[in-house]
Design a protein around this motif. Structure first.
Motif: not given
Length: 157
Positions: A64-83
């Protein structure tokens, strides 16, 4: 970067009386391949990108590898995720020297509650609270990446 954990179903909701904290989680997967997953997770004011590898034979450990990212970037990445998206509340409960994380799922996974406890080794002993039920460590049906594609509400007894 090795994650070692045991996973359990729950007998009841009495764990809530022992929780010292709780927070909402929403997450989705950029990749949910059985050999590796890449997850985006938002927990209130924090967000993370996490890569997990294939589980060991026992189901107790995996990379497991985990990195903290800005919430705004995470919200944008959620739009690219699988259904599909996982939505849940996580409760934290201290039992002896361990902290159990109990996830109460919503929407398509409503009715499912799972507890996890992280360990420092596969042979580490842990005190199990009375509210724990069946152990499901290594049962891939209880992985969030599985639940996104095969929601709990669609399972047949």
């Amino acid at each position: 970067m090795q994650e070692i954990e045991r996973k359990f179903l729950l007998k009841n909701n009495s764990f809530k009386e022992e929780a010292y904290a709780s927070y909402s989680i929403q997450q989705a997967y950029l990749n949910s391949h059985k050999e590796r997953t890449t997850r985006i997770r938002i927990t209130g004011e924090e967000a993370f990108i996490t890569v997990k590898g294939k589980s060991s034979k026992s189901g107790l450990s995996r990379f497991e590898w985990e990195k903290n990212i800005p919430v705004a970037e995470a919200e944008e990445l959620l739009q690219l995720c699988e259904p599909g998206k996982i939505e849940k509340t996580r409760y934290l409960i201290k039992v002896g020297k361990h902290t159990f994380e109990v996830d109460e799922f919503y929407k398509d996974n409503e009715g499912l509650t799972v507890a996890e406890v992280e360990l420092s080794s596969e042979t580490e002993q842990v005190k199990l609270p009375d509210w724990l039920g069946e152990e499901v460590t290594g049962d891939k049906r209880y992985y969030n990446s599985y639940l996104v594609q095969n929601p709990y509400k669609s399972w047949k007894e």
